[in-house]
Design an enzyme around this catalytic site. Structure first.
Site, mmCIF file in Angstrom:
data_model
loop_
_atom_site.group_PDB
_atom_site.id
_atom_site.type_symbol
_atom_site.label_atom_id
_atom_site.label_comp_id
_atom_site.label_asym_id
_atom_site.label_seq_id
_atom_site.Cartn_x
_atom_site.Cartn_y
_atom_site.Cartn_z
ATOM 1 N N HIS A 50 0.843 -1.346 0.029
ATOM 2 C CA HIS A 50 -0.075 -0.043 0.043
ATOM 3 C C HIS A 50 1.120 1.130 -0.160
ATOM 4 O O HIS A 50 1.835 1.184 0.566
ATOM 5 C CB HIS A 50 -0.904 0.191 1.324
ATOM 6 C CG HIS A 50 -1.974 -1.221 1.195
ATOM 7 N ND1 HIS A 50 -3.144 -0.898 2.116
ATOM 8 C CD2 HIS A 50 -2.255 -2.137 0.494
ATOM 9 C CE1 HIS A 50 -4.020 -2.114 1.969
ATOM 10 N NE2 HIS A 50 -3.223 -2.720 1.077
ATOM 11 N N GLU A 52 0.929 3.752 1.854
ATOM 12 C CA GLU A 52 1.285 4.294 3.262
ATOM 13 C C GLU A 52 2.570 3.656 3.596
ATOM 14 O O GLU A 52 3.538 4.029 4.172
ATOM 15 C CB GLU A 52 0.282 4.168 4.081
ATOM 16 C CG GLU A 52 -0.968 5.045 3.820
ATOM 17 C CD GLU A 52 -2.161 4.251 3.094
ATOM 18 O OE1 GLU A 52 -3.372 4.354 3.506
ATOM 19 O OE2 GLU A 52 -1.872 3.334 2.295
ATOM 20 N N CYS A 80 -6.404 1.849 5.609
ATOM 21 C CA CYS A 80 -6.878 0.618 6.268
ATOM 22 C C CYS A 80 -6.387 0.340 7.470
ATOM 23 O O CYS A 80 -5.374 0.961 8.110
ATOM 24 C CB CYS A 80 -6.538 -0.519 5.448
ATOM 25 S SG CYS A 80 -4.952 -1.087 5.145
#
Length: 156
Positions: A50, A52, A80
Site C-alpha cells: 500500500h 502508506e 486501512c
C-alpha cells in the site's frame, strides 16, 4: 506543492499503472518531503504494498530510524487497519487523509485502530482534506474498471 497534492500525484501515477489510485507522502517537521509512494500491490504482487506502507518504510530508511517522530503521513484515502497500525508503530505525529473509506478504513471507520486500548501511539488525525477530489479519483478508477468489464450499468 502541498503534501496532499504530492499524494494526489502519486495516486494518479498508481492509477496509470493499473493500481488502485492511492498516494502517500511523509514530511518531516519542517514540511520537507522524506518519501512519497503510490500503491504497487498488483505490480509487486504484494498485498502489503500500500502507498502508506511504502512511504513509511522509505521515510524511515531516509531518516535512519524506525520512528518518524515529528513527521506527518498524508494519504489520499483513509488508511486501512494495516496502514493505520503501521503509522502508529512508526510513531508519526500526524496523519492527514483525503477521502473517507466507510468500507475499508481503519481510522474513523471499521477497526478504529487509534481508539483501541491496544494502541500504544495515536497520531493527531485530520480527515477529509480535499475529500471530493480524492474520492472522485477513486470513483472514476472503479467506474472505468466496471465499464470496461461491461458492468457499468448493471443493477445490483
Amino acid at each position: 506543492m502541498s503534501p496532499i497534492e504530492t499524494a494526489l500525484d502519486e495516486a494518479r501515477a498508481a492509477a496509470a499503472r493499473g493500481e488502485v489510485p492511492v498516494g502517500a507522502v511523509v514530511t518531516d517537521a519542517a514540511g520537507r518531503v522524506l518519501a512519497r509512494a503510490g500503491n504497487r500491490v498488483e505490480e509487486w504482487r504484494d498485498a502489503s504494498a500500500h502507498a502508506e506502507m511504502l512511504a513509511l518504510r522509505a521515510a524511515a530508511a531516509a531518516q535512519g530510524s524506525p520512528r518518524l517522530l515529528g513527521c506527518t503521513l498524508t494519504v489520499t484515502l483513509e488508511p486501512c487497519p494495516m496502514c493505520a497500525q503501521a503509522a502508529s508503530f512508526f510513531r508519526v505525529k500526524r496523519l492527514v487523509f483525503g477521502a473517507y473509506d466507510p468500507k475499508g478504513g481503519g481510522v474513523d471507520h471499521g477497526a478504529r485502530v487509534y481508539a483501541a486500548s491496544s494502541c500504544h501511539h495515536a497520531p493527531e488525525v485530520v480527515g477529509g482534506v480535499r475529500d471530493g477530489e480524492c474520492g472522485a479519483l477513486l470513483r472514476a478508477f472503479f467506474a472505468e474498471r466496471r465499464d470496461g468489464a461491461g458492468l457499468g450499468s448493471r443493477q445490483a
